[in-house]
Design an enzyme around this catalytic site. Structure first.
Site, mmCIF file in Angstrom:
data_model
loop_
_atom_site.group_PDB
_atom_site.id
_atom_site.type_symbol
_atom_site.label_atom_id
_atom_site.label_comp_id
_atom_site.label_asym_id
_atom_site.label_seq_id
_atom_site.Cartn_x
_atom_site.Cartn_y
_atom_site.Cartn_z
ATOM 1 N N HIS A 58 -0.076 2.019 -5.191
ATOM 2 C CA HIS A 58 0.291 3.303 -4.938
ATOM 3 C C HIS A 58 0.998 3.845 -5.774
ATOM 4 C CE1 HIS A 58 -0.879 2.228 -0.500
ATOM 5 N NE2 HIS A 58 -1.784 2.728 -1.087
ATOM 6 N N HIS A 91 -4.312 -3.913 -1.901
ATOM 7 C CA HIS A 91 -3.767 -3.912 -0.386
ATOM 8 C C HIS A 91 -4.861 -4.431 0.585
ATOM 9 C CE1 HIS A 91 -2.832 -0.117 -2.631
ATOM 10 N NE2 HIS A 91 -1.458 -0.548 -2.404
ATOM 11 N N CYS A 113 -3.892 -8.564 -3.192
ATOM 12 C CA CYS A 113 -2.726 -9.597 -3.678
ATOM 13 C C CYS A 113 -3.032 -10.666 -2.868
ATOM 14 C CB CYS A 113 -1.371 -8.813 -3.019
ATOM 15 S SG CYS A 113 -0.004 -10.299 -3.358
ATOM 16 N N HIS A 141 -2.051 2.492 7.416
ATOM 17 C CA HIS A 141 -1.907 2.115 5.972
ATOM 18 C C HIS A 141 -3.049 1.128 5.704
ATOM 19 C CE1 HIS A 141 -0.258 -0.242 2.847
ATOM 20 N NE2 HIS A 141 0.772 0.799 2.608
ATOM 21 N N GLU A 143 -3.156 -1.494 3.847
ATOM 22 C CA GLU A 143 -3.121 -2.913 4.231
ATOM 23 C C GLU A 143 -3.267 -3.319 5.584
ATOM 24 O OE1 GLU A 143 0.355 -4.748 2.826
ATOM 25 O OE2 GLU A 143 0.099 -6.602 4.375
ATOM 26 N N THR A 182 3.097 -6.647 4.592
ATOM 27 C CA THR A 182 3.842 -7.564 3.889
ATOM 28 C C THR A 182 5.091 -6.665 3.290
ATOM 29 O OG1 THR A 182 2.462 -6.619 2.049
ATOM 30 C CG2 THR A 182 1.910 -8.896 2.912
ATOM 31 N N CYS A 212 6.687 -9.963 1.980
ATOM 32 C CA CYS A 212 6.566 -10.700 0.821
ATOM 33 C C CYS A 212 8.111 -10.867 0.104
ATOM 34 C CB CYS A 212 5.545 -10.283 -0.049
ATOM 35 S SG CYS A 212 5.940 -8.747 -0.934
HETATM 36 C C1 2E6 Z 1 -0.546 -4.598 -1.925
HETATM 37 C C2 2E6 Z 1 0.266 -4.919 -0.687
HETATM 38 C C3 2E6 Z 1 1.653 -4.618 -0.912
HETATM 39 O O1 2E6 Z 1 2.102 0.867 0.069
HETATM 40 P P1 2E6 Z 1 2.322 -0.672 -0.440
HETATM 41 O O2 2E6 Z 1 3.797 -0.687 -0.417
HETATM 42 O O3 2E6 Z 1 1.727 -1.575 0.481
HETATM 43 O O4 2E6 Z 1 1.746 -0.740 -1.527
HETATM 44 P P2 2E6 Z 1 2.231 -0.432 -3.378
HETATM 45 O O5 2E6 Z 1 0.975 -0.259 -4.054
HETATM 46 O O6 2E6 Z 1 3.107 0.427 -3.280
HETATM 47 O O7 2E6 Z 1 2.639 -1.616 -3.526
HETATM 48 C C4 2E6 Z 1 2.344 -2.935 -3.943
HETATM 49 C C5 2E6 Z 1 1.475 -3.615 -2.984
HETATM 50 C C6 2E6 Z 1 0.222 -3.866 -2.973
HETATM 51 N N1 2E6 Z 1 2.239 -3.975 -1.833
HETATM 52 FE FE1 F3S Z 2 1.726 -8.575 -3.105
HETATM 53 FE FE2 F3S Z 2 4.100 -8.210 -2.054
HETATM 54 FE FE3 F3S Z 2 3.397 -6.983 -4.430
HETATM 55 S S1 F3S Z 2 2.223 -8.339 -1.102
HETATM 56 S S2 F3S Z 2 1.336 -6.622 -4.285
HETATM 57 S S3 F3S Z 2 3.596 -9.381 -3.973
HETATM 58 S S4 F3S Z 2 4.597 -6.111 -2.845
#
Ligand code: 2E6
Ligand code: F3S
Length: 325
Positions: A58, A91, A113, A141, A143, A182, A212
């Site tokens: 994102h 996601h 991920c 969302h 995910e 996560t 995470c």
């Molecule tokens: C995938 C899973 C978790 O909105 P979110 O925080 O989930 O996603 P991004 O793309 O801002 O951050 C990375 C990500 C990808 N976090």
């Molecule tokens: Fe994965 Fe956490 Fe980043 S779930 S994409 S390590 S914010």
């Protein structure tokens, strides 16, 4: 009386000091690094265009940079031509998405991920054991859609708040387990889990925390700096769950906080009365944007930088074999 400094905008003068407390860790996590590299390698291996289902992460800057290299971003698989490769975003996707890709014989690469995939596998196992899953996350969302789509409809229920827990229809005789998105607030999730365990003492917890490492480390880091700051800037997108959580953490420490996508979003007036400014970035925001912000602030103030480190990160995830062979 004359103002002490000739001011270009309220609170700004190149001679006025501004102390920057920069949180560490901040910015890219291992899952984001991997997802971006997957798109780049797919472009090298298959040539452009490579389709990407949903923003790979994102962040507009990341998406625009990949577009410039030949990636085409779409929301659904039906926008991908039969003969083009497609990457699924970090996601995660519901099971129906790879199933449809296989039905259409599309060449696809999954950039989910590994820590999201781990939650997917836990969900499958909990269903195999006959448990109904209470999934803690934010409705809509990607995910959440992806993880809820790992199990048959009706066997997983979304819980967004402590109030939702009170309204659940289950009893203490039901086989229940829980999982979470996560990128949630560590503190809010703790409260929701406590409410679940109070109401359903039999509920089975995941083997390990689903929030995470990157999410919890970035929240702990911003918590550490926020108390000593007059304002905290978080670089991240409005649809980035983990970035939004960083703004909340700073605000709960009693400090004003703003989410910005780029340096140009900063209004000079925000610095009025600000002597110490906290800076962090969500897991999908490139470090380049942090430097851009520091440069913009330096146009207005005499900036000094201090990095406040609360954890070291050395996580690296392997790439899918189809891109390394
Ligand atoms: C995938 C899973 C978790 O909105 P979110 O925080 O989930 O996603 P991004 O793309 O801002 O951050 C990375 C990500 C990808 N976090
Ligand atoms: Fe994965 Fe956490 Fe980043 S779930 S994409 S390590 S914010």
């Amino acid at each position: 009386m004359n103002a002490p400094f000739p001011s270009t905008a309220a609170g700004n003068d190149p001679r006025l000091p501004l102390k920057l407390l920069i949180a560490a860790p901040r910015g890219f996590c291992a899952g984001v690094d991997r997802a971006i590299e997957i798109v780049e390698r797919a472009l090298q291996k298959y040539g452009s265009p490579v389709y990407v289902r949903h923003e790979i992460v994102h962040n507009r800057y990341v998406v625009d940079s990949l577009k410039a290299k030949g990636a085409i971003f779409v929301e659904e698989l039906d926008e991908v031509p039969d003969d083009a490769p497609v990457v699924f975003s970090a996601h995660g996707v519901p099971k129906s998405v790879p199933a449809e890709a296989e039905r259409r014989k599309l060449l696809y690469v999954d950039a989910t991920c590994p820590l999201v995939s781990k939650v997917h596998r836990q969900a499958e196992r909990q269903i195999e054991k006959g448990q109904h899953i209470l999934f803690i996350g934010h409705a809509g969302h990607p995910e959440v859609i992806g993880t809820m789509g790992q199990v048959p409809e009706g066997q997983i229920t979304l819980v967004e708040t402590v109030e939702d827990v009170a309204a659940l229809p289950f009893t203490q005789d039901d086989d229940l387990s829980f999982l979470s998105q996560t990128t949630l607030s560590v503190d809010d999730t703790r409260e929701i889990i406590e409410a679940l365990q109070d109401r359903y003492p039999q509920i089975v917890a995941p083997k390990a925390e689903d929030i995470c490492y990157a999410t919890s480390n970035r929240q702990a880091a911003v918590k550490e700096i926020a108390g000593g700051c007059d304002l905290v800037l978080v670089i991240g997108a409005p649809n980035s769950s983990n970035s939004l959580r960083l703004v909340e953490v700073a605000e709960r420490m009693g400090t004003d906080s703003r989410l910005i996508q780029r340096a140009e979003d900063i209004e000079p007036e925000w610095l009025e009365g600000v002597a110490t400014l906290g800076l962090t970035a969500g897991a999908s925001a490139p470090e380049k944007l942090v430097r851009e912000v520091v440069d913009r602030l330096s146009d207005w103030r005499q900036v000094s930088e201090e990095i406040i480190t609360t954890a070291e990160e050395n996580m690296v995830f392997k790439l899918p074999r189809q891109l390394t062979e």
